[in-house]
Every structure is written in structure tokens, then in C-alpha cells.
Design a protein around this motif. Structure first.
Motif, short mmCIF file in Angstrom:
data_model
loop_
_atom_site.label_atom_id
_atom_site.label_comp_id
_atom_site.label_asym_id
_atom_site.label_seq_id
_atom_site.Cartn_x
_atom_site.Cartn_y
_atom_site.Cartn_z
N ASN A 147 0.84 -1.20 0.00
CA ASN A 147 0.00 0.00 0.00
C ASN A 147 0.88 1.25 0.00
O ASN A 147 2.06 1.18 0.36
N LEU A 148 0.30 2.37 -0.38
CA LEU A 148 1.00 3.63 -0.16
C LEU A 148 1.10 3.83 1.35
O LEU A 148 0.18 3.44 2.08
N SER A 149 2.20 4.39 1.81
CA SER A 149 2.42 4.57 3.24
C SER A 149 1.21 5.28 3.87
O SER A 149 0.72 6.27 3.34
N GLY A 150 0.74 4.73 5.00
CA GLY A 150 -0.37 5.35 5.71
C GLY A 150 -1.74 4.79 5.32
O GLY A 150 -2.70 4.93 6.06
N ARG A 151 -1.85 4.15 4.15
CA ARG A 151 -3.14 3.61 3.71
C ARG A 151 -3.33 2.20 4.27
O ARG A 151 -2.37 1.55 4.67
N PRO A 152 -4.57 1.69 4.29
CA PRO A 152 -4.76 0.31 4.75
C PRO A 152 -4.00 -0.68 3.87
O PRO A 152 -3.88 -0.47 2.65
N SER A 153 -3.49 -1.76 4.46
CA SER A 153 -2.77 -2.77 3.67
C SER A 153 -3.71 -3.39 2.64
O SER A 153 -4.90 -3.54 2.88
N PRO A 154 -3.17 -3.78 1.46
CA PRO A 154 -4.00 -4.34 0.41
C PRO A 154 -4.27 -5.83 0.62
O PRO A 154 -3.36 -6.59 0.87
N THR A 155 -5.51 -6.22 0.48
CA THR A 155 -5.86 -7.64 0.61
C THR A 155 -6.36 -8.22 -0.72
O THR A 155 -6.70 -9.38 -0.80
N THR A 156 -6.40 -7.37 -1.76
CA THR A 156 -6.72 -7.85 -3.12
C THR A 156 -5.78 -7.13 -4.10
O THR A 156 -5.22 -6.07 -3.76
N ALA A 157 -5.67 -7.69 -5.31
CA ALA A 157 -4.83 -7.06 -6.32
C ALA A 157 -5.41 -5.71 -6.75
O ALA A 157 -4.68 -4.80 -7.15
N THR A 158 -6.72 -5.58 -6.64
CA THR A 158 -7.35 -4.28 -6.98
C THR A 158 -6.89 -3.20 -6.00
O THR A 158 -6.61 -2.06 -6.40
N HIS A 159 -6.81 -3.55 -4.72
CA HIS A 159 -6.28 -2.58 -3.75
C HIS A 159 -4.86 -2.15 -4.16
O HIS A 159 -4.51 -0.98 -4.08
N VAL A 160 -4.05 -3.16 -4.56
CA VAL A 160 -2.66 -2.85 -4.93
C VAL A 160 -2.66 -1.92 -6.14
O VAL A 160 -1.95 -0.91 -6.18
N ILE A 172 1.22 -9.34 -9.30
CA ILE A 172 0.73 -10.71 -9.46
C ILE A 172 -0.62 -10.80 -8.77
O ILE A 172 -0.72 -10.58 -7.55
N ASP A 173 -1.64 -11.10 -9.52
CA ASP A 173 -3.00 -11.19 -8.97
C ASP A 173 -3.37 -12.66 -8.79
O ASP A 173 -3.48 -13.40 -9.75
N ALA A 174 -3.52 -13.06 -7.52
CA ALA A 174 -3.98 -14.44 -7.27
C ALA A 174 -5.18 -14.41 -6.32
O ALA A 174 -5.33 -15.27 -5.46
N GLY A 175 -6.01 -13.37 -6.47
CA GLY A 175 -7.23 -13.32 -5.66
C GLY A 175 -6.99 -12.68 -4.30
O GLY A 175 -5.95 -12.06 -4.06
N SER A 176 -7.97 -12.83 -3.40
CA SER A 176 -7.87 -12.14 -2.11
C SER A 176 -7.10 -12.97 -1.09
O SER A 176 -7.01 -14.20 -1.20
N CYS A 177 -6.53 -12.26 -0.12
CA CYS A 177 -5.70 -12.91 0.90
C CYS A 177 -6.60 -13.55 1.95
O CYS A 177 -7.60 -12.96 2.37
N ASP A 178 -6.23 -14.74 2.43
CA ASP A 178 -7.08 -15.46 3.39
C ASP A 178 -7.20 -14.74 4.72
O ASP A 178 -8.27 -14.60 5.27
#
Ligand code: TXA
Ligand code: MG
Length: 350
Positions: A147-160, A172-178
Motif C-alpha cells: 500500500n502507499l504509506s499510511g493507507r490500509p494494507s491491500p488484501t486484493t490485487a485491486t487494492h494494490v 501478481i493477482d492471485a485473488g484475495s488474501c485469506d
């Protein structure tokens, strides 16, 4: 820069695509990749220029060290000095998995990767795609959350993509994190192992293996003394949505009354969001956004949904967010640690 996208099926991994992504890392590039916790922003951990690029892409202060990800336990000895027996016992039980351990570093690890520290944080993730990618990248991948510093951590490739498109070489998009929350961090460089950041591996799970474990006093408790956290990243206001987040804690009925009053009293130019569980979603229909974090007794779901919901608050242009407290048995400490930081410690106790 044009960011390249690799879509990978975890059940049928495209080895060629991961070789290509791994080569980008070997050539000094940056590639975001999925892990079981959150997406990481990877670079070659042994190349100081790569680590510098990671800080630049994230907009992260360079005193905040990176975790080195490995795919094989033997590789630990290439980068870490003095691995105590207790750490090996933890590795035996929880690696591969959502646990990071801190050791004295070997010279091969550049200070650019460790934020100038003589110690190195190491994690062996369980995500199949992550492990194959790390191997293809040469075995040592430095990665903060993507994530950009300060933003919530990404749990999907879309967030990234939202944070990093155009700033890094590939995703690398392999779906959402468990799991959806960052790894548990335990420091083995002191006399007693110390928990620096809570995660999926809870204190109880740690004490099943370790004789004793301390908690970083700067992270747990009210820290009235203003101590500095041992994990430098824990001192920043993190995980934060753009709107102002308040946690409302106490008896459930009073919490609802408080939040409903906020919705009723709101000014015409302010948009209000609520973070709550499935059973109380309907109560807050009048809000501009209601984040349904899942069933109250499903803590895996609550953890997995948290960052997505914080990002949804932003997408819905919410100015004021009120969240219930989620004090669940295993991950409660981790969930509330992230939520409290996202709220900048703003808690209303009823
Ligand atoms: O689950 C995770 O750990 C994810 C995935 C990508 O593996 N990574 C992650 O990295 O959360 P990051 O950079 O967002 O958080 C790493 C934390 C920071 O708080 C940092 O200060 C701390 O680990 N850390 C890293 N190296 C350290 C060290 N040598 N001593 C103390 N803290 C350290
Ligand atoms: Mg992070």
C-alpha cells in the motif's frame, strides 16, 4: 512506468509467468505479490537499490525496515545470525505461515533493507504463489505491505492497483488474501522473545511453544510513557481511511444509540459511515455507508474484511466513520490494534 499484470490461478500455477516476474526482481525491479496475510511489494532483499526503490514507491520513511521473505527454511541461515532454539521451535510449528521473526542480521543483508538496523525480520509465507515467486526471484524478497504509506494494507490485487499502478514493474493477482491482517512479529534479539505486532498467531499460540514471551510495552497498553515501539512501523498512524474514524466501545445497545444519534444529528455536508456486524447492519440504514464486516462470531471474516471496509469508506467519500469494537478470541488483539491505529486512538467508551 507501465505496470504489468500477471493473473495466477493458485490451484494451477503458471510457472512461466512466475519465472518472468521473478526475473523482474533479479533485474532490480519491484513486483507486488499475494501472501496469506496481505499483498507484499517485493524487491531483491540483497540489493540496496531495490530496497531504496521500495521506499520511494510506497512513500515510506526509510527508517522503517522491511521484512525479508524466504521460501526455504535453510535460507534463514544465509541472512540471520544466532537463531535460537526457541525460534526454530516456533518455525517448526508456524512456518510456513503468518509469523515474522527478528534476528541479528548477517553482512549480506544491506542496511537499506533493515532501515539501518543490525537486525533482520524474516518470514516464510505459506501462500503457494508467494513461495514459488520468491524462489523464482532468487530466494530473498524484501516486502512491506503493498500500500502507499499510511493507507490500509491491500488484501486484493485491486487494492494494490489503486495504490501502485504506474509506480512498480508488475502485480501478481492471485485473488484475495485469506487472513487479511499482517503477520505476527516476534523479536528474538533480546533476552526473552518479545511480541512486537499482534497477528493471526496469537499470544496463546506463541506460549504453546515458548516458555515466556514479553509484549512490547509501547504497543500494548496505553503507553502513557510515550515509549518508542521496537518495530519502527508501529509508531506511524497506519491503516487509516481518509475519513475520521471513531471506535465506539461498550454495551451493545448504548453503542447503537450513540451511533444512531450521530447519524440523526449529522450536518448536511457530512457523510457518515458505520462499521458493524451482519446482525446490526439494518439498524444503520440511514447512514451514507454501512460496512458489514461479517458475523460477530466469525473472526476470520472480520479480520479478512477490515481493510476492504476501510477502503470502501474512502470510495464512498465518508467523512465520519463510527466502528464497533471487535474483541474476538484469537485475532481480537490484532484486529483492535489495527482499528485503534486507523482511528488514531480515538475511542469513545460508553
Ligand atoms: O504479513 C506481513 O508481514 C506483510 C506481508 C507482505 O508479508 N508485510 C508487512 O510488512 O506487513 P510491513 O513493512 O508493512 O510491516 C513490517 C513491520 C514494520 O512495522 C517494521 O517496522 C517491522 O515490521 N520490522 C521490520 N524489520 C524489523 C526489525 N529488524 N526490527 C524491528 N521491526 C522490524
Ligand atoms: Mg505495512
Amino acid at each position: 512506468m507501465d505496470t504489468k499484470y500477471f493473473t495466477i490461478d493458485s490451484e494451477n500455477i503458471d510457472a512461466n509467468a512466475l519465472m518472468e516476474a521473478g526475473k523482474l526482481i533479479k533485474d532490480g525491479g519491484l513486483v507486488a505479490f499475494p501472501t496469506e496475510t496481505v499483498y507484499g511489494l517485493g524487491g531483491d532483499a540483497l540489493n540496496p537499490l531495490s530496497s531504496k526503490k521500495i521506499y520511494a514507491a510506497k512513500g515510506r520513511p526509510s527508517d522503517n525496515p522491511l521484512i525479508v521473505h524466504i521460501a526455504d527454511l535453510n535460507d534463514l541461515y544465509t541472512i540471520a545470525e544466532e537463531v535460537p532454539k526457541e525460534a526454530l521451535a516456533l518455525a517448526d510449528k508456524y512456518w510456513p505461515g503468518p509469523l515474522t521473526m527478528i534476528f541479528k542480521k548477517k553482512d549480506i543483508v544491506p542496511y537499506e533493507t533493515t532501515g539501518g538496523l543490525d537486525t533482520v525480520a524474516v518470514r516464510l509465507p505459506s501462500h503457494k504463489v508467494a513461495r514459488q515467486f520468491i524462489k523464482a526471484a532468487g530466494g530473498f524478497v524484501a516486502a512491506p505491505s503493498a500500500n502507499l504509506s499510511g493507507r490500509p494494507s491491500p488484501t486484493t490485487a485491486t487494492h494494490v492497483k489503486d495504490d501502485m499502478d504506474g509506480r512498480i514493474d508488475a502485480i501478481i493477482d492471485a485473488g484475495s488474501c485469506d487472513i487479511g491482517l499482517e503477520s505476527t512479529i516476534v523479536d528474538f534479539t533480546g533476552d526473552t522473545p518479545m511480541l512486537l505486532r499482534p497477528g493471526y498467531v496469537s499470544l496463546k499460540m506463541l506460549t504453546e511453544v515458548l516458555e515466556s514471551v514479553d509484549k512490547d510495552p509501547a504497543v500494548f497498553g496505553d503507553n502513557k510513557e510515550g515509549l518508542k515501539p521496537k518495530a519502527p512501523g508501529m509508531k506511524y498512524r497506519h491503516y487509516a481511511p481518509k475519513g475520521e474514524l471513531t471506535i465506539v466501545s461498550g454495551d451493545r445497545e448504548r453503542v447503537s444509540e450513540y451511533i444512531l444519534a450521530k447519524i440523526t444529528q449529522k450536518g448536511s455536508d457530512s457523510r457518515i459511515g458505520v462499521i458493524t456486524c451482519k446482525d446490526t447492519v439494518d439498524l444503520y440504514k440511514a447512514a451514507d455507508y454501512v460496512g458489514d464486516i461479517g458475523n460477530r462470531d466469525d473472526e476470520m471474516m472480520i479480520a479478512a474484511r477490515l481493510y476492504d471496509i476501510l477502503r470502501e469508506c474512502d470510495e464512498n467519500k465518508i467523512d465520519e466513520i463510527y466502528s464497533e469494537e471487535f474483541d474476538t478470541p484469537q485475532m481480537g488483539l490484532a484486529i483492535m490494534n489495527r482499528l485503534i491505529k486507523a482511528a488514531g486512538h480515538k475511542i469513545v467508551k460508553l
